[in-house]
Design a protein around this motif. Structure first.
Motif, short mmCIF file in Angstrom:
data_model
loop_
_atom_site.label_atom_id
_atom_site.label_comp_id
_atom_site.label_asym_id
_atom_site.label_seq_id
_atom_site.Cartn_x
_atom_site.Cartn_y
_atom_site.Cartn_z
N MET A 1 0.83 -1.21 0.00
CA MET A 1 0.00 0.00 0.00
C MET A 1 0.86 1.26 0.00
O MET A 1 0.49 2.27 -0.62
N GLN A 2 2.00 1.21 0.68
CA GLN A 2 2.87 2.37 0.70
C GLN A 2 3.41 2.66 -0.70
O GLN A 2 3.57 3.83 -1.10
N LEU A 3 3.68 1.58 -1.44
CA LEU A 3 4.18 1.74 -2.81
C LEU A 3 3.09 2.19 -3.77
O LEU A 3 3.37 2.86 -4.76
N LEU A 4 1.84 1.81 -3.45
CA LEU A 4 0.73 2.08 -4.37
C LEU A 4 -0.02 3.35 -4.00
O LEU A 4 -1.26 3.41 -4.07
N SER A 5 0.73 4.37 -3.57
CA SER A 5 0.17 5.69 -3.24
C SER A 5 -0.91 5.63 -2.18
O SER A 5 -1.90 6.36 -2.24
N MET A 6 -0.72 4.77 -1.21
CA MET A 6 -1.62 4.73 -0.06
C MET A 6 -0.74 4.85 1.18
O MET A 6 -0.83 4.07 2.13
#
Length: 550
Positions: free
Chosen positions: A382-387
């Motif tokens: 999620m951190q990588l996917l703009s979250m």
């Protein structure tokens, strides 16, 4: 891995032949060109349900064939041997046909197979992630099934369901017995009385037939004796008996035999008749001597016959069926006593409960291990996917007694913003967030599985920009150890593939071309710029492709 796919008259694909490479490959093209139809065709040859509507208009049948290299597929060769479906070493050929009537035929390595066998073979070879996977992700039952699948605990989950069913059945039987104790006791008493009554009768079919015959003799003994005596008088014991007359005839013929030798030819017949009469007389005399007027035995037999007929009328069966009726009553009584024994039922119920708890505890352990891995892995993704700051957690809520699905309730919780409490996925995640979370789960799950070929059908819907590039990098990373095929509309994803296929529609029919070099630049530029492709767009496409077009 998938080596070759051949499609004939499937939907709008008239004739398509595709050779595949290892690594990460993408299918791109305009909407409606038939990109997802290729995924549907592959799903068809892997055993998905289908109807005659997939046959191309005007064609008699649709046919899809797929060739796989199977050297690196664990356990697949053994499965083929067990199913008697082995072919050339390291190769597996799947083929399926459907005609306009809807009749399908399936083959593995040229041998006819059932649809179930085709599906089983496909489960070893390909894992397809559909574009709508995120839509079912909000449902707790699907979340539980996904967790079990990722943990490799699907068989254990089925065993738990079976054990719970057995335990529940025994529990219901015990509760029903307790609620209907009086009625069951009445049934047991009635059956016990019936068994005792029939047992006292001691009915035996052979004895019954003999009793009927003996009764017939005794009840007609006077007539039988009179008949035997009358016959003896006529044959041998009266003055004018047959025996006397035959002796007189023989004597007469003997006296005139000297006058004509032909008379001698008749005498043997007369002598034979005399012998027959004598034997008949001896037999009748012995029979008459055996006949006995025994009124006591007659009364005894009549009482026996009356008792048999009384019970046969009572239970509405023929006398010959009384023995079978007794066995049936004994069986019912035994079954009722077994089921009516609350103590025995409680022991069986407790044993079934312990078996369920043992299996469910094993399942819980598998789930906890995978829940921790999945929670950590999806949170990282999620951190990588703009979250950024978002978190994902697989929660296992304990159930007091458990149910058919185990000792806990499985539910995915998420927060998309830092500092906010985690809530059920269905209540908090937007469509775009669901799509990204679903993709993260699928990628993580694919890493854990051993299937050599992974197919992603537009799973990147709802994302773009930097996130799209990250998704592409995730898929490319996955392609380093597996064969990954992806249908995509995103140039960021397509540019990171090691192989690209362009799907186009000409004359209402799909065509698939493998594109390289300038062809890839033009296709990526089209995906970037839409209807008008400029040099700026091409330059941007070339930059995105980088080493891919050198």
């Amino acid at each position: 891995m998938l080596v070759h796919l051949s499609v004939r008259d499937f939907a709008i694909a008239e004739k398509v032949e595709i050779d595949f490479d290892p690594g990460f490959s993408v299918f791109t093209g305009e909407t409606g060109a038939g990109k997802s139809i290729l995924v549907d065709a592959l799903a068809f040859v892997l055993g998905e349900r289908a109807d005659a509507g997939i046959v191309r208009a005007g064609a008699e049948r649709a046919e899809v064939s797929a060739e796989f290299a199977t050297d690196a597929v664990p356990g697949f060769s053994a499965w083929l041997i067990d199913a008697d479906l082995e072919g050339d070493e390291g190769v597996c050929l799947l083929r399926r046909i459907i005609d306009v009537s809807g009749r399908t035929r399936a083959y593995v390595n040229g041998k006819s197979v059932t649809l179930q066998q085709l599906r089983e073979s496909g489960e070893h070879l390909v894992d397809i992630h559909g574009q709508h996977a995120h839509q079912s992700l909000v449902k707790p039952p699907m979340q539980r099934e996904m967790l079990d699948a990722l943990a490799g605990a699907e068989k254990l989950a089925l065993d738990v369901a079976g054990a719970h069913k057995a335990w529940s059945s025994l529990k219901k039987s015990r509760m029903a017995l307790e609620a209907n104790r009086e009625e069951i006791d009445a049934q047991r008493e009635a059956l016990s009385w019936q068994v005792n009554e029939l047992s006292r009768l001691a009915f035996d079919p052979d004895e019954w037939e003999e009793a009927l015959r003996e009764h017939g003799r005794l009840s007609h003994a006077v007539s039988l004796i009179e008949g035997a005596r009358y016959a003896l008088d006529i044959l041998s014991e009266s003055e004018d008996s047959c025996s006397s007359r035959l002796a007189s005839v023989d004597s007469k013929l003997s006296s005139v035999e000297s006058f004509d030798p032909e008379i001698a030819a008749f005498r043997p017949y007369i002598e034979a008749a005399q012998i027959q009469v004598e034997e008949a007389s001896h037999a009748l005399r012995r029979y008459a001597d055996r006949l006995d007027l025994d009124p006591e035995r007659l009364v005894e037999l009549e009482a026996r016959i009356d008792a048999v007929h009384t019970l046969s009328r009572k239970y509405r069966v023929q006398p010959a069926e009384l023995a079978a009726l007794l066995e049936s009553a004994r069986s019912k009584l035994a079954a009722l006593e077994d089921s009516g024994d609350i103590k025995a039922l409680l022991e069986k119920e407790e044993a079934a409960r312990k078996h369920y708890v043992e299996l469910a505890t094993m399942l819980s352990a598998e789930r906890r291990g995978m829940a921790e891995k999945l929670s950590h892995g999806v949170t990282e993704s999620m951190q990588l996917l703009s979250m950024t700051g978002g978190a994902f957690e697989v929660r296992l809520e304990s159930l007091d007694e458990g149910d058919a699905h185990g000792m806990e309730k499985v539910e995915f919780h998420v927060t998309a913003n830092p500092g906010m409490p985690l809530k059920p996925l269905a209540k908090i995640a937007s469509g775009g967030e669901l799509s990204r979370i679903s993709l993260a789960i699928q990628v993580l799950g694919s890493r854990a599985q051993k299937v050599p070929t992974l197919i992603f059908d537009e799973v990147d819907v709802g994302i773009g920009g930097k996130v799209a590039e990250i998704v592409g990098r995730l898929l490319a990373e996955l392609g380093e150890s597996r064969q990954v095929l992806c249908v995509t509309h995103l140039p960021q994803v397509a540019s990171l593939a090691s192989c690209q296929f362009s799907v186009m529609k000409e004359g209402g029919r799909s065509r698939v071309l493998r594109i390289e070099g300038e062809g890839r630049i033009e296709e990526i530029a089209r995906m970037l710029g839409g209807l008008e492709i400029t040099e700026t767009t091409r330059r941007h496409a070339r930059e995105m492709l980088g080493d891919q077009v050198l």
